[in-house]
Design an enzyme around this catalytic site. Sequence first.
Site, PDB file in Angstrom:
ATOM      1  N   ARG A  21       0.690  -1.465   0.182  1.00 51.33           N
ATOM      2  CA  ARG A  21       0.051   0.216  -0.392  1.00 51.33           C
ATOM      3  C   ARG A  21       0.476   1.020  -0.184  1.00 51.33           C
ATOM      4  NH1 ARG A  21      -4.066  -0.133   4.926  1.00 51.33           N
ATOM      5  NH2 ARG A  21      -3.034  -2.165   5.527  1.00 51.33           N
ATOM      6  N   SER A 395      34.217  41.843  -1.299  1.00 48.73           N
ATOM      7  CA  SER A 395      33.064  41.051  -1.703  1.00 48.73           C
ATOM      8  C   SER A 395      33.733  41.036  -3.313  1.00 48.73           C
ATOM      9  CB  SER A 395      31.874  43.021  -1.916  1.00 48.73           C
ATOM     10  OG  SER A 395      31.597  42.859   0.077  1.00 48.73           O
ATOM     11  N   ARG A 430      42.614  41.739 -10.393  1.00 48.75           N
ATOM     12  CA  ARG A 430      41.353  42.090 -10.876  1.00 48.75           C
ATOM     13  C   ARG A 430      41.983  43.563 -12.245  1.00 48.75           C
ATOM     14  NH1 ARG A 430      39.430  45.126  -5.978  1.00 48.75           N
ATOM     15  NH2 ARG A 430      40.119  47.577  -6.460  1.00 48.75           N
TER      16      ARG A 430
END
Length: 454
Positions: A21, A395, A430
Amino acid sequence: MSSLEERRALAVVLAAGEGTRMKSALPKVLHRVAGRSMLAHVLASVEKSRIADVAVVIGPGRDDVRAEARRAWPQSQVFVQEQRRGTAHAVLAARDALASGCDDLLILFADTPLVTPETMQALRRALAEGATVAVLGFRPASPLGYGRLVQDSSGALLAIKEEKDASPAERAVDLCNAGLMALDGRRALELLTQIDDRNAKGEFYLTDVVKLARAAGLKASVVLGEESEVLGVNDRVQLAEAERIAQNRLRRAAMESGVTMIDPSSVYLCADAKIARDVTIEPHVWIGPKVEIGEGAVIHAFSHIESAKIGPGAHVGPFARLRPGADLGEGAKVGNFVEIKAAKIGPGAKVSHLTYLGDAEVGAEANIGAGTITCNYDGFLKYRTVIGEGAFIGSNSSLVAPVTVGAGAYVGSGSVVTKDVSADALAIARGRQVEKAGWARFFREKQSAKKAEK
């Protein structure tokens, strides 16, 4: 009457049911309630009730159930019921365990996961007080469909009557059979082997043991349990009801131990959660398996935590995700929309927002800026990032592992760090900013003219 500590007990856990079931490829007893399989719930209660020996009866070919039994109780004996011919037949599949001798035999069902250790002890206590058979009974809101426990005027159990076989007077009885029982271990095999299959289904019914005990002049008694703890799980609806009951138990136990829950009904707990006092849990928090939360920590709303350790006084969330291996030190902060995986965050370190740290170590009092990620996977292997004490990661930085940022170092915002950074150094990785005066006005005018021509 001897004390329970002086009596040797054996628990036979029946786990051979197919569970059709449930409509699932997974065996019924392996479906989970509060993050733990139903079989493991039963075995955990057996352990808490100080029963030393366990036999688990499984169906043929069910190596997955065997493995779960051994995982939950490494010393358990596992037996196979080759043919499903009733509950007494299932118990006798563990004949070798029964023959080894015990004072108390408990017969339990792996799809009845909410029975408490206290109820198991109550069944054993009935044996210690002279019963040969002790049956667990309960009084449901509606007895429809349940077997009835028929007692004499003194309260002794006379018989278990299935509803279809009961007289009108017996059907009026509201005391129902929960299925679980305890037998005097010295008489158990003698009684069980007398049970026959002369019935419509041709099966060996465990309930017949009461009739046999009474015929031999032996005492049978009833132990009362709560309806909520004897719930048998046969389908997904009953599984959900068992989850609801288990969650309410876990929440209540946590709050009684000194945990504050702002909205308990919205908090999900795993059965093995370890939560110290003075922890505060805000609404809509999910605490999965193997979670430890230290004293005074705060789990803010909508956080998802699994297989993680949270130190005293730490703050998590809101909307944080701690994955397996996350380890937060005392007073650390993991803020909104931060994901931590297999990473140790040192005491007082801050990972306040919009960050992913995986396979990493962050030193004490370090500060990780918004948008920082550890690039820890190359499609084949995982690599580790180490950030020293007091370091400051600007960040929108990407730390490409394996890489180490030394203690007290700074990483400039927007950097892609591919080489180690020395302690107390500033790393900037960067492109150099270039400015072209008037370019934006020229571009707008040029493009506007093109658009007008069309």
